[in-house]
Design a protein around this motif. Structure first.
Motif, PDB file in Angstrom:
ATOM      1  N   TYR A  23     -28.858 -66.266  67.930  1.00  0.00           N
ATOM      2  CA  TYR A  23     -29.816 -66.696  66.908  1.00  0.00           C
ATOM      3  C   TYR A  23     -29.709 -65.829  65.658  1.00  0.00           C
ATOM      4  CZ  TYR A  23     -34.245 -67.704  64.606  1.00  0.00           C
ATOM      5  OH  TYR A  23     -35.203 -68.040  63.682  1.00  0.00           O
ATOM      6  N   VAL A  24     -29.653 -64.519  65.850  1.00  0.00           N
ATOM      7  CA  VAL A  24     -29.624 -63.590  64.710  1.00  0.00           C
ATOM      8  C   VAL A  24     -28.332 -63.730  63.909  1.00  0.00           C
ATOM      9  CG1 VAL A  24     -29.554 -61.142  64.093  1.00  0.00           C
ATOM     10  CG2 VAL A  24     -31.225 -61.954  65.772  1.00  0.00           C
ATOM     11  N   LEU A  75     -40.973 -68.347  70.153  1.00  0.00           N
ATOM     12  CA  LEU A  75     -40.902 -69.802  70.273  1.00  0.00           C
ATOM     13  C   LEU A  75     -39.475 -70.296  70.046  1.00  0.00           C
ATOM     14  CD1 LEU A  75     -44.125 -70.909  68.332  1.00  0.00           C
ATOM     15  CD2 LEU A  75     -43.824 -70.732  70.815  1.00  0.00           C
ATOM     16  N   GLU A  76     -38.835 -69.759  69.022  1.00  0.00           N
ATOM     17  CA  GLU A  76     -37.476 -70.196  68.702  1.00  0.00           C
ATOM     18  C   GLU A  76     -36.500 -69.827  69.811  1.00  0.00           C
ATOM     19  OE1 GLU A  76     -34.537 -72.101  66.922  1.00  0.00           O
ATOM     20  OE2 GLU A  76     -36.623 -72.105  66.230  1.00  0.00           O
ATOM     21  N   LEU A  77     -36.629 -68.613  70.350  1.00  0.00           N
ATOM     22  CA  LEU A  77     -35.723 -68.183  71.413  1.00  0.00           C
ATOM     23  C   LEU A  77     -35.969 -68.980  72.700  1.00  0.00           C
ATOM     24  CD1 LEU A  77     -35.846 -64.315  70.898  1.00  0.00           C
ATOM     25  CD2 LEU A  77     -33.998 -65.877  70.236  1.00  0.00           C
ATOM     26  N   GLY A  78     -37.230 -69.218  73.024  1.00  0.00           N
ATOM     27  CA  GLY A  78     -37.549 -69.979  74.231  1.00  0.00           C
ATOM     28  C   GLY A  78     -37.015 -71.397  74.184  1.00  0.00           C
ATOM     29  N   SER A  79     -37.043 -72.005  73.003  1.00  0.00           N
ATOM     30  CA  SER A  79     -36.544 -73.369  72.867  1.00  0.00           C
ATOM     31  C   SER A  79     -35.030 -73.441  73.043  1.00  0.00           C
ATOM     32  CB  SER A  79     -36.920 -73.942  71.494  1.00  0.00           C
ATOM     33  OG  SER A  79     -36.216 -73.280  70.454  1.00  0.00           O
ATOM     34  N   ARG A  80     -34.356 -72.291  72.897  1.00  0.00           N
ATOM     35  CA  ARG A  80     -32.900 -72.220  73.056  1.00  0.00           C
ATOM     36  C   ARG A  80     -32.484 -71.791  74.461  1.00  0.00           C
ATOM     37  NH1 ARG A  80     -30.042 -71.029  67.900  1.00  0.00           N
ATOM     38  NH2 ARG A  80     -31.429 -71.664  66.215  1.00  0.00           N
ATOM     39  N   CYS A  81     -33.439 -71.507  75.314  1.00  0.00           N
ATOM     40  CA  CYS A  81     -33.151 -71.053  76.671  1.00  0.00           C
ATOM     41  C   CYS A  81     -32.626 -72.218  77.507  1.00  0.00           C
ATOM     42  CB  CYS A  81     -34.416 -70.478  77.304  1.00  0.00           C
ATOM     43  SG  CYS A  81     -34.172 -69.750  78.928  1.00  0.00           S
ATOM     44  N   ARG A  82     -31.436 -72.083  78.062  1.00  0.00           N
ATOM     45  CA  ARG A  82     -30.819 -73.129  78.870  1.00  0.00           C
ATOM     46  C   ARG A  82     -30.342 -72.550  80.197  1.00  0.00           C
ATOM     47  NH1 ARG A  82     -33.445 -75.905  76.602  1.00  0.00           N
ATOM     48  NH2 ARG A  82     -33.009 -77.542  75.081  1.00  0.00           N
ATOM     49  N   LEU A  83     -30.488 -73.336  81.256  1.00  0.00           N
ATOM     50  CA  LEU A  83     -30.127 -72.856  82.591  1.00  0.00           C
ATOM     51  C   LEU A  83     -28.659 -72.470  82.703  1.00  0.00           C
ATOM     52  CD1 LEU A  83     -31.986 -75.114  85.157  1.00  0.00           C
ATOM     53  CD2 LEU A  83     -32.371 -72.715  84.640  1.00  0.00           C
ATOM     54  N   ALA A  84     -27.780 -73.191  82.024  1.00  0.00           N
ATOM     55  CA  ALA A  84     -26.347 -72.923  82.135  1.00  0.00           C
ATOM     56  C   ALA A  84     -26.007 -71.500  81.725  1.00  0.00           C
ATOM     57  CB  ALA A  84     -25.555 -73.911  81.296  1.00  0.00           C
ATOM     58  N   ALA A  85     -26.833 -70.905  80.852  1.00  0.00           N
ATOM     59  CA  ALA A  85     -26.569 -69.541  80.380  1.00  0.00           C
ATOM     60  C   ALA A  85     -26.820 -68.509  81.470  1.00  0.00           C
ATOM     61  CB  ALA A  85     -27.436 -69.229  79.163  1.00  0.00           C
ATOM     62  N   ALA A 146     -43.238 -62.155  73.657  1.00  0.00           N
ATOM     63  CA  ALA A 146     -42.948 -62.333  75.077  1.00  0.00           C
ATOM     64  C   ALA A 146     -43.637 -63.568  75.639  1.00  0.00           C
ATOM     65  CB  ALA A 146     -43.372 -61.090  75.849  1.00  0.00           C
ATOM     66  N   ILE A 147     -44.913 -63.749  75.343  1.00  0.00           N
ATOM     67  CA  ILE A 147     -45.648 -64.892  75.885  1.00  0.00           C
ATOM     68  C   ILE A 147     -45.164 -66.195  75.256  1.00  0.00           C
ATOM     69  CG2 ILE A 147     -47.914 -65.965  76.109  1.00  0.00           C
ATOM     70  CD1 ILE A 147     -47.433 -63.532  77.915  1.00  0.00           C
ATOM     71  N   GLU A 148     -44.929 -66.202  73.958  1.00  0.00           N
ATOM     72  CA  GLU A 148     -44.409 -67.406  73.315  1.00  0.00           C
ATOM     73  C   GLU A 148     -43.051 -67.794  73.908  1.00  0.00           C
ATOM     74  OE1 GLU A 148     -46.505 -67.127  68.891  1.00  0.00           O
ATOM     75  OE2 GLU A 148     -44.352 -66.741  69.107  1.00  0.00           O
ATOM     76  N   PHE A 149     -42.213 -66.785  74.128  1.00  0.00           N
ATOM     77  CA  PHE A 149     -40.903 -67.073  74.722  1.00  0.00           C
ATOM     78  C   PHE A 149     -41.056 -67.649  76.128  1.00  0.00           C
ATOM     79  CE2 PHE A 149     -37.643 -65.760  77.716  1.00  0.00           C
ATOM     80  CZ  PHE A 149     -36.522 -66.364  77.158  1.00  0.00           C
ATOM     81  N   SER A 150     -41.899 -67.028  76.947  1.00  0.00           N
ATOM     82  CA  SER A 150     -41.992 -67.438  78.347  1.00  0.00           C
ATOM     83  C   SER A 150     -42.450 -68.887  78.486  1.00  0.00           C
ATOM     84  CB  SER A 150     -42.923 -66.503  79.126  1.00  0.00           C
ATOM     85  OG  SER A 150     -44.237 -66.554  78.613  1.00  0.00           O
ATOM     86  N   LEU A 151     -43.472 -69.300  77.736  1.00  0.00           N
ATOM     87  CA  LEU A 151     -43.974 -70.668  77.856  1.00  0.00           C
ATOM     88  C   LEU A 151     -42.989 -71.683  77.295  1.00  0.00           C
ATOM     89  CD1 LEU A 151     -47.768 -70.176  77.028  1.00  0.00           C
ATOM     90  CD2 LEU A 151     -46.710 -70.570  79.256  1.00  0.00           C
ATOM     91  N   THR A 152     -42.341 -71.337  76.190  1.00  0.00           N
ATOM     92  CA  THR A 152     -41.363 -72.257  75.619  1.00  0.00           C
ATOM     93  C   THR A 152     -40.131 -72.340  76.514  1.00  0.00           C
ATOM     94  OG1 THR A 152     -42.079 -71.378  73.482  1.00  0.00           O
ATOM     95  CG2 THR A 152     -40.261 -72.928  73.452  1.00  0.00           C
ATOM     96  N   GLY A 186     -44.341 -77.941  66.696  1.00  0.00           N
ATOM     97  CA  GLY A 186     -42.922 -78.214  66.579  1.00  0.00           C
ATOM     98  C   GLY A 186     -42.165 -77.927  67.864  1.00  0.00           C
ATOM     99  N   TYR A 187     -42.790 -77.166  68.768  1.00  0.00           N
ATOM    100  CA  TYR A 187     -42.163 -76.811  70.037  1.00  0.00           C
ATOM    101  C   TYR A 187     -42.861 -77.467  71.223  1.00  0.00           C
ATOM    102  CZ  TYR A 187     -40.052 -73.239  67.083  1.00  0.00           C
ATOM    103  OH  TYR A 187     -39.356 -72.595  66.092  1.00  0.00           O
ATOM    104  N   PHE A 188     -44.159 -77.710  71.082  1.00  0.00           N
ATOM    105  CA  PHE A 188     -44.931 -78.364  72.137  1.00  0.00           C
ATOM    106  C   PHE A 188     -45.583 -79.609  71.547  1.00  0.00           C
ATOM    107  CE2 PHE A 188     -45.121 -73.755  72.956  1.00  0.00           C
ATOM    108  CZ  PHE A 188     -44.565 -73.689  74.222  1.00  0.00           C
ATOM    109  N   ASN A 189     -45.180 -80.744  72.008  1.00  0.00           N
ATOM    110  CA  ASN A 189     -45.749 -81.990  71.502  1.00  0.00           C
ATOM    111  C   ASN A 189     -47.014 -82.327  72.281  1.00  0.00           C
ATOM    112  OD1 ASN A 189     -46.017 -84.373  70.062  1.00  0.00           O
ATOM    113  ND2 ASN A 189     -44.711 -85.527  71.468  1.00  0.00           N
TER     114      ASN A 189
END
Length: 342
Positions: A23-24, A75-85, A146-152, A186-189
């Motif tokens: 991301y950075v 939020l941005e990092l959590g939305s990019r979290c994918r299992l394949a990684a 941390a909390i924003e990342f975990s939920l996203t 934008g992350y949680f509809n």
């Protein structure tokens, strides 16, 4: 997500930091800038066996906040979290029977989030709520990240498991300052609240818990789950991991412990065990020697004949044992036995 705690015995892989780095650098910053103040190198981000400390993770996260200036980096990092990684663990989740079984595994081995979180599942009136609490003490900015990342990230991971987005009913952030909910939409509809009387949670229709996963495979799941235990032990503490290896060696003196059978007992390959031991600063040969020396001392004190000691420890002949014992202790087995008598 990092552990974000001060327990220096608890280590983490670089999966999350690689996500932060992607991301950075995508914003035009260098990996070196992100890793400033740590001993982590940009090349380390491609090393699946590299482990880092919580303190290093904290420095990297603060660098990321400084470089990006993002108000909602989590939020941005959590939305990019994918299992394949997450390699093996990601595919272990994918092979689960249904969403409920996958979440149970997630609670047992919360590797994509890190060991700094406690996860829970509450069902009430047809609604299931995944709850998250953070078991670390950091400043408010990092705690919110941390909390924003975990939920996203939970939302992202579940979407990967289901092969479709999870219809989320509501999200609550406990302890967050009353904020503008617009960025979260934008992350949680779904409706977003900041109720301090409720847990951090993500809620959805409980019927999704029994949704069969498209990639369910019972045999593969059991095999990969066993390997997750080895990985978790390695992350929790190098000392704990080494204690497990030493225990496995001692339990197999009767059958001559080898790298191959010890690795098999730990549900991993010989090559993988060797890599883990190198990361912990030792080798199988060194641990085997230590275990043999300790056991030899115990048997010699009990006046067990030297030939029997050599046999019990897996040596081909007493002479080989005598040479090894003299290398370990600086004296022969007979001299050692004489010394302990006095």
């Amino acid at each position: 997500m990092p552990t974000l705690c001060d327990d220096i015995d608890r280590l983490a892989t670089l999966h999350f930091i690689a996500l932060v780095n992607a991301y950075v650098t995508g914003l035009g910053h260098s990996s070196e800038s992100l890793l400033t103040g740590t001993e982590v190198l940009a090349a380390d981000l491609d090393d699946a066996d590299k482990l880092i400390t919580p303190a290093q993770e904290l420095v990297i996260l603060r660098n990321a906040l400084r470089l990006t200036g993002a108000a909602h980096l989590g939020l941005e990092l959590g939305s990019r979290c994918r299992l394949a990684a997450y390699g093996l663990f990601g595919f272990t989740l994918l092979s689960s029977r249904d969403l409920r079984a996958a979440l149970a595994l997630f609670f047992e081995y919360p590797l994509p989030l890190g060991t700094g979180f406690s996860l829970g599942l509450v069902q009430e009136r047809g609604v299931a709520s995944l709850t998250v609490s953070a078991n670390f003490d950091v400043d408010d900015q990092l705690h919110r990240l941390a909390i924003e990342f975990s939920l996203t990230a939970l939302q992202s991971v579940i979407a990967d498991l289901l092969y479709q987005p999870l219809p989320v009913l509501a999200v609550n952030f406990n302890g967050a300052e009353q904020a503008d909910a617009a960025p979260y939409h934008g992350y949680f509809n779904c409706p977003v609240s900041f109720d301090t009387s409720k847990a951090n949670c993500l809620s959805f229709d409980a019927r999704w818990l029994d949704f069969p996963l498209p990639c369910a495979h019972a045999v593969s799941h059991l095999e990969m789950k066993a390997r997750c235990s080895t990985l978790q032990s390695r992350l929790e503490s190098p000392r704990d991991f080494l204690a497990i290896v030493r225990s496995a060696i001692c339990a197999r003196f009767d059958t001559s412990p080898s790298l191959t059978n010890i690795a098999a007992s730990m549900a991993c390959s010989s090559k993988t065990l060797q890599r883990h031991l190198r990361a912990a600063g030792t080798s199988f040969h060194e641990l085997l020697g230590e275990a043999r020396y300790q056991r030899a001392q115990e048997l010699l004190v009990r006046q067990v004949p030297i030939a029997r000691v050599a046999q019990d420890l897996g040596f081909s002949e007493p002479a080989a044992f005598r040479r090894a014992f003299q290398r370990w202790s600086g004296c022969t087995p007979s001299q050692y036995r004489s010394q302990v008598r006095h």
